[in-house]
Write an enzyme that holds these catalytic residues in place. Sequence first.
Site, PDB file in Angstrom:
ATOM      1  N   TYR A 142       0.825  -1.203   0.000  1.00 17.69           N
ATOM      2  CA  TYR A 142       0.000   0.000   0.000  1.00 17.69           C
ATOM      3  C   TYR A 142       0.861   1.254   0.000  1.00 17.69           C
ATOM      4  CZ  TYR A 142       0.737   0.962   5.046  1.00 17.69           C
ATOM      5  OH  TYR A 142       1.284   1.265   6.271  1.00 17.69           O
ATOM      6  N   HIS A 163      -0.598 -20.940  -0.557  1.00 17.75           N
ATOM      7  CA  HIS A 163       0.419 -19.934  -0.237  1.00 17.75           C
ATOM      8  C   HIS A 163       1.171 -19.457  -1.481  1.00 17.75           C
ATOM      9  CE1 HIS A 163      -0.426 -21.371   3.757  1.00 17.75           C
ATOM     10  NE2 HIS A 163       0.405 -20.510   4.312  1.00 17.75           N
ATOM     11  N   ARG A 189      -7.209 -20.830  -2.359  1.00 15.47           N
ATOM     12  CA  ARG A 189      -6.234 -20.618  -1.289  1.00 15.47           C
ATOM     13  C   ARG A 189      -5.043 -21.565  -1.422  1.00 15.47           C
ATOM     14  NH1 ARG A 189      -4.493 -22.237   3.645  1.00 15.47           N
ATOM     15  NH2 ARG A 189      -3.671 -20.563   4.954  1.00 15.47           N
ATOM     16  N   ARG A 245       8.312   4.508  -4.496  1.00 12.66           N
ATOM     17  CA  ARG A 245       8.315   3.594  -3.345  1.00 12.66           C
ATOM     18  C   ARG A 245       7.307   2.461  -3.569  1.00 12.66           C
ATOM     19  NH1 ARG A 245       7.196   5.871   2.613  1.00 12.66           N
ATOM     20  NH2 ARG A 245       5.100   6.058   1.753  1.00 12.66           N
ATOM     21  N   LEU A 252      10.935   1.582   7.060  1.00 12.27           N
ATOM     22  CA  LEU A 252      10.267   2.059   5.854  1.00 12.27           C
ATOM     23  C   LEU A 252      10.946   3.364   5.423  1.00 12.27           C
ATOM     24  CD1 LEU A 252       7.697   1.477   4.043  1.00 12.27           C
ATOM     25  CD2 LEU A 252       6.809   3.512   5.138  1.00 12.27           C
ATOM     26  N   GLU A 306      12.526   2.766  13.857  1.00 14.54           N
ATOM     27  CA  GLU A 306      11.514   3.766  13.475  1.00 14.54           C
ATOM     28  C   GLU A 306      10.357   3.673  14.454  1.00 14.54           C
ATOM     29  OE1 GLU A 306       9.631   2.881   9.698  1.00 14.54           O
ATOM     30  OE2 GLU A 306       9.798   0.743  10.010  1.00 14.54           O
ATOM     31  N   LYS A 352       6.323  -1.616   1.965  1.00 21.93           N
ATOM     32  CA  LYS A 352       5.126  -1.088   2.621  1.00 21.93           C
ATOM     33  C   LYS A 352       4.015  -2.123   2.455  1.00 21.93           C
ATOM     34  CE  LYS A 352       3.013   3.470   3.377  1.00 21.93           C
ATOM     35  NZ  LYS A 352       3.150   3.486   4.815  1.00 21.93           N
TER      36      LYS A 352
HETATM   37  N1  PDD Z   1       2.640   5.179   7.644  1.00 20.28           N
HETATM   38  N2  PDD Z   1       7.378   3.945   9.013  1.00 20.28           N
HETATM   39  C1  PDD Z   1       6.229   3.238   9.044  1.00 20.28           C
HETATM   40  C2  PDD Z   1       6.247   1.871   9.629  1.00 20.28           C
HETATM   41  C3  PDD Z   1       5.041   3.803   8.541  1.00 20.28           C
HETATM   42  O1  PDD Z   1       3.907   3.087   8.547  1.00 20.28           O
HETATM   43  C4  PDD Z   1       5.071   5.132   8.015  1.00 20.28           C
HETATM   44  C5  PDD Z   1       3.853   5.801   7.460  1.00 20.28           C
HETATM   45  C6  PDD Z   1       6.297   5.832   8.010  1.00 20.28           C
HETATM   46  C7  PDD Z   1       6.414   7.234   7.444  1.00 20.28           C
HETATM   47  O2  PDD Z   1       6.419   7.233   6.028  1.00 20.28           O
HETATM   48  P1  PDD Z   1       5.849   8.482   5.219  1.00 20.28           P
HETATM   49  O3  PDD Z   1       6.641   9.690   5.656  1.00 20.28           O
HETATM   50  O4  PDD Z   1       6.128   8.139   3.795  1.00 20.28           O
HETATM   51  O5  PDD Z   1       4.396   8.617   5.534  1.00 20.28           O
HETATM   52  C8  PDD Z   1       7.418   5.201   8.506  1.00 20.28           C
HETATM   53  C9  PDD Z   1       1.458   5.669   6.997  1.00 20.28           C
HETATM   54  C10 PDD Z   1       1.186   7.115   7.194  1.00 20.28           C
HETATM   55  C11 PDD Z   1       0.300   4.748   7.343  1.00 20.28           C
HETATM   56  O6  PDD Z   1       0.515   3.547   7.369  1.00 20.28           O
HETATM   57  O7  PDD Z   1      -0.824   5.228   7.555  1.00 20.28           O
END
Ligand code: PDD
Length: 289
Positions: free
Chosen positions: A31, A100, A98, A50, A208, A184, A146
Amino acid sequence: MTIYLNGQYMPVEEAKISVLDRGFIFGDGVYEVIPVYTRRAFRLAEHLRRLQHSLDGIRLQNPHSDDAWTNLISELIARNAGEDQYLYLHITRGAAKRDHAFPNPPVRATVFMMSSPLTVPPAALLQSGVCAVTAPDNRWLRCDIKAIALLPNVLLRQMAVDAGCAETILIRSGSNNEGAFMTEGAASNIFVVKNGKLLAPPKDNLMLPGITYDVILEIAAANGIPHEVRRIAVAEVFAADELLLTSSTKEVLAITQLDGKPVGSGKPGAMFARLHGLYQDFKRDVMRA
Ligand code: PDD
């Protein structure tokens, strides 16, 4: 609310996907979250880059070219109310029996997008800062993807909420001779400020690569703010003068309390004030261009 699903725009109530969708069954998808200011997607090229990295990471073909994404996104923005929105893009490996292993031959990917009102943190929160807790980073080793499979992040973030806080700062245990270090937040990137210098963890497989993180480092470089990208030991997090949190929806926030103890003075500091101001200027300039 008008959403986009597999080629069509429709009211969210009418949207339906198969119970066999691999996103539903396996969390097999990726996503993006993209902020929209004055009806224009912020840093769209970077978000699409990304997204491609995430799709490559799960070996799923991108269902659209960047031009096609740009058109779909423009249409979604136009069909929803509000000058400032936040867009959620979600792509899964589609619906199949289904198993994997990937469907063979591949099936059509499921593409879903929605727009929600973007509410940036209110002035009171900018003035007070937020509290955070720490927890072991128990996620997998591809945190640069992501992925929609967010169960670890969900559980980690809930720990903060249970403590009345805004975020959980994740601590990875070191290997070999290396001590524990910060990666993070559960849903944000984290910066440390010490003696006037901004410290950022490196963009590797353990975090991320935040779009806001990149903007902050660009702003620091452009304004002569001392900064360094390197591993940040857990002791440095607890000894920080300031801690900053960044994400597309929260922008920049000061973390003023960690595990119940004040961070530095316990108030948002000079680096926060400077970067928050510069971030707002940056946004304005980009949107005007
Ligand atoms: N999340 N690290 C993680 C684990 C995140 O889920 C996010 C953002 C970030 C920051 O990335 P960015 O600056 O590109 O938003 C770092 C989004 C906002 C979410 O999952 O809703």
